[in-house]
Design a protein around this motif. Structure first.
Motif, PDB file in Angstrom:
ATOM      1  N   GLY A   8      -3.571   9.705   2.969  1.00  0.00           N
ATOM      2  CA  GLY A   8      -2.606  10.367   2.111  1.00  0.00           C
ATOM      3  C   GLY A   8      -1.268  10.600   2.742  1.00  0.00           C
ATOM      4  N   GLU A   9      -1.100  10.330   4.038  1.00  0.00           N
ATOM      5  CA  GLU A   9       0.174  10.585   4.714  1.00  0.00           C
ATOM      6  C   GLU A   9       0.852   9.301   5.188  1.00  0.00           C
ATOM      7  OE1 GLU A   9      -0.163  13.416   7.814  1.00  0.00           O
ATOM      8  OE2 GLU A   9      -1.188  14.912   6.569  1.00  0.00           O
ATOM      9  N   GLY A  10       0.108   8.237   5.397  1.00  0.00           N
ATOM     10  CA  GLY A  10       0.724   6.988   5.796  1.00  0.00           C
ATOM     11  C   GLY A  10       0.071   6.381   7.024  1.00  0.00           C
ATOM     12  N   ASP A  65       4.752   3.477   7.315  1.00  0.00           N
ATOM     13  CA  ASP A  65       4.875   3.709   5.874  1.00  0.00           C
ATOM     14  C   ASP A  65       4.321   5.082   5.549  1.00  0.00           C
ATOM     15  OD1 ASP A  65       1.997   3.629   4.835  1.00  0.00           O
ATOM     16  OD2 ASP A  65       2.089   1.702   5.907  1.00  0.00           O
ATOM     17  N   ASN A  66       4.660   5.556   4.354  1.00  0.00           N
ATOM     18  CA  ASN A  66       4.115   6.830   3.885  1.00  0.00           C
ATOM     19  C   ASN A  66       3.200   6.616   2.694  1.00  0.00           C
ATOM     20  OD1 ASN A  66       6.072   6.083   2.074  1.00  0.00           O
ATOM     21  ND2 ASN A  66       6.913   8.146   1.789  1.00  0.00           N
ATOM     22  N   GLY A  67       2.414   5.546   2.833  1.00  0.00           N
ATOM     23  CA  GLY A  67       1.514   5.195   1.748  1.00  0.00           C
ATOM     24  C   GLY A  67       0.218   5.997   1.756  1.00  0.00           C
ATOM     25  N   SER A  68      -0.818   5.368   1.226  1.00  0.00           N
ATOM     26  CA  SER A  68      -2.103   6.065   1.036  1.00  0.00           C
ATOM     27  C   SER A  68      -2.856   6.289   2.340  1.00  0.00           C
ATOM     28  CB  SER A  68      -2.981   5.272   0.067  1.00  0.00           C
ATOM     29  OG  SER A  68      -3.178   3.954   0.549  1.00  0.00           O
ATOM     30  N   GLY A  69      -2.547   5.554   3.385  1.00  0.00           N
ATOM     31  CA  GLY A  69      -3.227   5.722   4.662  1.00  0.00           C
ATOM     32  C   GLY A  69      -4.581   5.032   4.685  1.00  0.00           C
ATOM     33  N   ILE A  70      -5.172   5.045   5.851  1.00  0.00           N
ATOM     34  CA  ILE A  70      -6.477   4.401   6.059  1.00  0.00           C
ATOM     35  C   ILE A  70      -7.521   5.492   6.304  1.00  0.00           C
ATOM     36  CG2 ILE A  70      -7.776   2.768   7.482  1.00  0.00           C
ATOM     37  CD1 ILE A  70      -5.097   1.489   8.234  1.00  0.00           C
ATOM     38  N   PRO A  71      -8.686   5.409   5.683  1.00  0.00           N
ATOM     39  CA  PRO A  71      -9.737   6.405   5.952  1.00  0.00           C
ATOM     40  C   PRO A  71     -10.085   6.429   7.444  1.00  0.00           C
ATOM     41  CG  PRO A  71     -10.294   5.098   4.019  1.00  0.00           C
ATOM     42  CD  PRO A  71      -9.082   4.465   4.635  1.00  0.00           C
ATOM     43  N   GLU A  72     -10.387   7.626   7.945  1.00  0.00           N
ATOM     44  CA  GLU A  72     -10.641   7.792   9.380  1.00  0.00           C
ATOM     45  C   GLU A  72     -11.799   6.930   9.851  1.00  0.00           C
ATOM     46  OE1 GLU A  72     -11.634  11.386  12.585  1.00  0.00           O
ATOM     47  OE2 GLU A  72     -11.264  11.834  10.445  1.00  0.00           O
ATOM     48  N   GLU A  73     -12.825   6.794   9.023  1.00  0.00           N
ATOM     49  CA  GLU A  73     -13.985   6.009   9.447  1.00  0.00           C
ATOM     50  C   GLU A  73     -13.702   4.517   9.482  1.00  0.00           C
ATOM     51  OE1 GLU A  73     -14.366   6.898   5.011  1.00  0.00           O
ATOM     52  OE2 GLU A  73     -13.829   7.981   6.850  1.00  0.00           O
ATOM     53  N   ASP A  74     -12.601   4.067   8.843  1.00  0.00           N
ATOM     54  CA  ASP A  74     -12.277   2.651   8.821  1.00  0.00           C
ATOM     55  C   ASP A  74     -11.328   2.247   9.945  1.00  0.00           C
ATOM     56  OD1 ASP A  74     -13.825   2.188   6.609  1.00  0.00           O
ATOM     57  OD2 ASP A  74     -12.208   2.546   5.177  1.00  0.00           O
ATOM     58  N   ILE A  75     -10.677   3.227  10.592  1.00  0.00           N
ATOM     59  CA  ILE A  75      -9.652   2.906  11.591  1.00  0.00           C
ATOM     60  C   ILE A  75     -10.189   2.044  12.727  1.00  0.00           C
ATOM     61  CG2 ILE A  75      -8.133   3.923  13.331  1.00  0.00           C
ATOM     62  CD1 ILE A  75      -7.564   6.191  11.396  1.00  0.00           C
ATOM     63  N   PRO A  76     -11.391   2.331  13.309  1.00  0.00           N
ATOM     64  CA  PRO A  76     -11.840   1.504  14.438  1.00  0.00           C
ATOM     65  C   PRO A  76     -12.122   0.052  14.078  1.00  0.00           C
ATOM     66  CG  PRO A  76     -13.027   3.592  14.350  1.00  0.00           C
ATOM     67  CD  PRO A  76     -12.288   3.462  13.067  1.00  0.00           C
ATOM     68  N   PHE A  77     -12.205  -0.276  12.759  1.00  0.00           N
ATOM     69  CA  PHE A  77     -12.653  -1.617  12.369  1.00  0.00           C
ATOM     70  C   PHE A  77     -11.578  -2.413  11.612  1.00  0.00           C
ATOM     71  CE2 PHE A  77     -16.139   1.507  11.949  1.00  0.00           C
ATOM     72  CZ  PHE A  77     -16.882   1.131  13.049  1.00  0.00           C
ATOM     73  N   VAL A  78     -10.345  -1.914  11.568  1.00  0.00           N
ATOM     74  CA  VAL A  78      -9.334  -2.597  10.751  1.00  0.00           C
ATOM     75  C   VAL A  78      -8.968  -3.963  11.319  1.00  0.00           C
ATOM     76  CG1 VAL A  78      -8.360  -0.458   9.842  1.00  0.00           C
ATOM     77  CG2 VAL A  78      -7.473  -1.393  11.982  1.00  0.00           C
ATOM     78  N   HIS A 117       0.815  -1.216   0.000  1.00  0.00           N
ATOM     79  CA  HIS A 117       0.000   0.000   0.000  1.00  0.00           C
ATOM     80  C   HIS A 117       0.845   1.261   0.000  1.00  0.00           C
ATOM     81  CE1 HIS A 117      -3.033  -2.852   2.006  1.00  0.00           C
ATOM     82  NE2 HIS A 117      -3.361  -2.694   0.716  1.00  0.00           N
ATOM     83  N   THR A 118       2.142   1.116  -0.386  1.00  0.00           N
ATOM     84  CA  THR A 118       3.028   2.276  -0.485  1.00  0.00           C
ATOM     85  C   THR A 118       3.371   2.509  -1.947  1.00  0.00           C
ATOM     86  OG1 THR A 118       3.970   1.789   1.689  1.00  0.00           O
ATOM     87  CG2 THR A 118       5.223   3.270   0.268  1.00  0.00           C
ATOM     88  N   LYS A 119       3.311   3.765  -2.362  1.00  0.00           N
ATOM     89  CA  LYS A 119       3.587   4.108  -3.754  1.00  0.00           C
ATOM     90  C   LYS A 119       5.080   4.001  -4.056  1.00  0.00           C
ATOM     91  CE  LYS A 119      -0.335   7.313  -3.923  1.00  0.00           C
ATOM     92  NZ  LYS A 119      -0.759   8.713  -4.179  1.00  0.00           N
TER      93      LYS A 119
END
Length: 586
Positions: free
Chosen positions: A573-575, A515-528, A491-493
């Motif tokens: 967008g930051e990782g 990593d400095n990849g695309s990151g995880i959407p904020e709404e998805d963080i609690p469920f990863v 998931h890193t460019k």
């Protein structure tokens, strides 16, 4: 003030009553004694005049009869005998000071002349014209041509009346003084227990229920004091019972996981427990309402539901969504006899239940989806081989290779599901052993060196180790790190980096994969870390290497089985950074 107290009212009432009675009695006594003294004086003079008249009429010696008459009268009386001789009147008096001028009033008084006319005896009060003295005159006939007059100054009678008046007023004054003393004594005697009861009642209002009123008498007031003491004991008992009941209810309500709110008819909150306060804060924050503990503001959903409860007079069930959580509220009316005085709302956080239901549905859907594709491919390619669609040996080998890969994929999925089930059930035992930390990390990084180069990603290692060996389940921890590093690389460019930081002490091992990849959407963080949960599918660098959604769930279970924690921090967008904390055995 004095006249507002019971003592003053009772004393003034008794004083006014006795004063009124004494006033009426004094007036009547004054009138009675005044008439009595005058009447007695008149009767005495009339009796004396009658005796003198009979004695003078029966005596032949006029001088002797006058001398005897003088002896019969008192020192304050005067006697005048008038004769009628040929129409003229002569005066015989026992007092030398009386002259003819002094008796003009006897000659000229028409009423007194009736005595000389031999008609009747007369008594009257008059004023002597010569001296201006008030006098009482009594006249009675003597024989055929004479009349006897006795007159007496009223000064003596008036003096007697004055003395009598003084005695009456003195008696009235003594009566008033005695009445005042008696009134204060009686009122104090009566009101002293009442004052004690008032003080005891004030003590009761301050919560001093052990206060007792002394029983000073055995009359109604004493019975009232005993009843007051019994009331105090009963009140103490019931207040303690209510306090214990209130504390019990408060403890039950505060220990409840559900939110409980009691509202009155106007919508004011009377009782809340900690979960209810958190629920209200979330609602007010979402609606941008500023509230304080001193002046709490009832959220609008509660007011609307309360209006429905009061209007329909029945229980209302409502679902409220706030701050990403789901609450189910049951509001029941509270009655005051026949009218609704408010309502009690029980609010339960159903977020986890809804998530569990969704996870259950997603689990079935994901398992079905994950198995359907390889099964379909197995079925299709096997039919192709059976139907001789693949004519050459190379084509058959290619189809067989695909069938084998899909079979392995299904095996991995099933094995991961079994591993996850065993971990969650606690039946999967860890095989902990002592390993060299530096060599362990180098081996894992070396395994991903080629993958990182192929994806043009820089793999960085930072190690700060104060211990050379740790006791862990190496295979399980390698599985966790493999999953995290693989995800970070995928998931890193291009030209990005994946940093693996390791800090080790004698008590804890901290591992961070950044990593400095695309990151995880904020709404998805609690469920990863949920099973089969996948964030935005666009995050997948290589669509052909999409995971099953079980890797992070397995990683979390492995870390927790070691007694550690795993956490994630990410910005779109930051990782992303995964942090693992493992406690070490000494």
């Amino acid at each position: 003030m004095f006249w507002r107290s019971v003592v003053g009212k009772l004393a003034i009432t008794i004083l006014l009553l006795v004063s009124f009675v004494l006033f009426i009695l004094t007036i009547l006594l004054l009138e009675f004694f005044e008439s009595f003294h005058v009447s007695e004086a008149e009767n005495e003079m009339m009796q004396s005049a009658g005796k003198m008249a009979r004695m003078i009429e029966q005596s032949e010696d006029r001088g002797f009869s006058l001398k005897n008459a003088t002896l019969m009268k008192d020192s304050t009386s005067r006697i005048v005998i008038m004769n009628r001789d040929k129409g003229e009147e002569t005066l015989d008096s026992t007092d030398a000071i009386l002259n003819e001028a002094d008796t003009d009033w006897l000659r000229n008084d028409e009423e007194l002349k009736k005595v000389l006319s031999q008609t009747k005896s007369i008594q009257k009060e008059t004023v002597l014209p010569n001296s201006g003295t008030e006098a009482m005159v009594v006249g009675t006939p003597i024989g055929q041509d004479r009349a006897l007059y006795i007159y007496k100054s009223l000064k003596t009678v008036n003096k007697t009346k004055a003395e009598t008046t003084k005695l009456i007023f003195l008696a009235a004054g003594i009566g008033i003084i005695l009445t005042i003393v008696f009134a204060f004594f009686l009122s104090t005697r009566i009101t002293k227990p009442l004052i004690k009861m008032r003080e005891a009642a004030l003590d009761l209002t301050r919560g001093e229920f052990n206060t007792k009123v002394p029983v000073l008498t055995h009359d109604e007031i004493g019975e009232l004091a005993m009843a007051f003491n019994r009331m105090g004991r009963q009140l103490h008992f019931h207040i303690n019972a209510l306090r214990q009941e209130k504390e019990q209810i408060s403890s039950i309500v505060n220990s409840m996981a559900d939110a409980v709110i009691t509202l009155n008819r106007n919508g004011n909150m009377l009782l809340t427990n900690p979960p209810a306060q958190q629920f209200i804060q979330n609602l007010n924050y979402e609606q941008e309402i500023k509230s304080s503990d001193e002046n709490p503001i009832t959220p609008e959903p509660l007011n609307e539901t309360l209006s429905s409860v009061i209007q329909d007079e029945k229980e209302v069930i409502r679902e409220i969504n706030t701050q990403g959580r789901t609450w189910v509220m049951i509001m029941t009316p509270l009655y005051d006899h026949t009218t609704i005085r408010g309502a009690v709302a029980v609010i339960r956080d159903m977020t986890e239940e809804r998530q569990m239901d969704k996870m259950r549905q997603d689990f079935i859907a994901n398992v079905s989806h994950e198995l359907r594709t390889p099964i379909s491919m197995l079925q299709g390619y096997s039919e192709a081989i059976v139907d001789d669609v693949a004519e050459t040996t190379e084509e058959k080998n290619e189809l067989a290779q695909i069938i084998q890969e899909e079979s392995l994929r299904m095996g991995r999925l099933v094995n991961e599901l079994l591993d996850l089930a065993r971990m969650e059930a606690g039946s999967n035992q860890l095989n902990k052993e002592q390993i060299d930390t530096d060599a362990f990390i180098e081996r894992i990084l070396k395994k991903f060196k080629g993958l990182a180069d192929d994806n043009h990603v820089e793999l960085i290692a930072e190690k700060h180790l104060s211990v050379t060996a740790v006791i862990i389940d190496a295979d399980r921890i390698e599985q966790v790190l493999t999953n995290l590093i693989d995800n970070a690389i995928r998931h890193t460019k291009d030209n990005g980096y994946v940093k693996v930081s390791i800090e080790g002490t004698e008590t804890v091992l901290n591992i961070a994969i950044e990593d400095n990849g695309s990151g995880i959407p904020e709404e998805d963080i609690p469920f990863v870390f949920d099973r089969f949960y996948k964030a935005d599918k666009s995050r997948a660098r290589n669509s052909e290497k999409k995971g099953t959604g079980l890797g992070l769930a397995i990683a979390k279970n492995i870390v927790e089985a070691h007694g550690g924690t795993i956490d994630v921090k990410s910005k779109r967008g930051e990782g992303t950074t995964f942090e693992i904390n493992l406690p070490l055995q000494t």
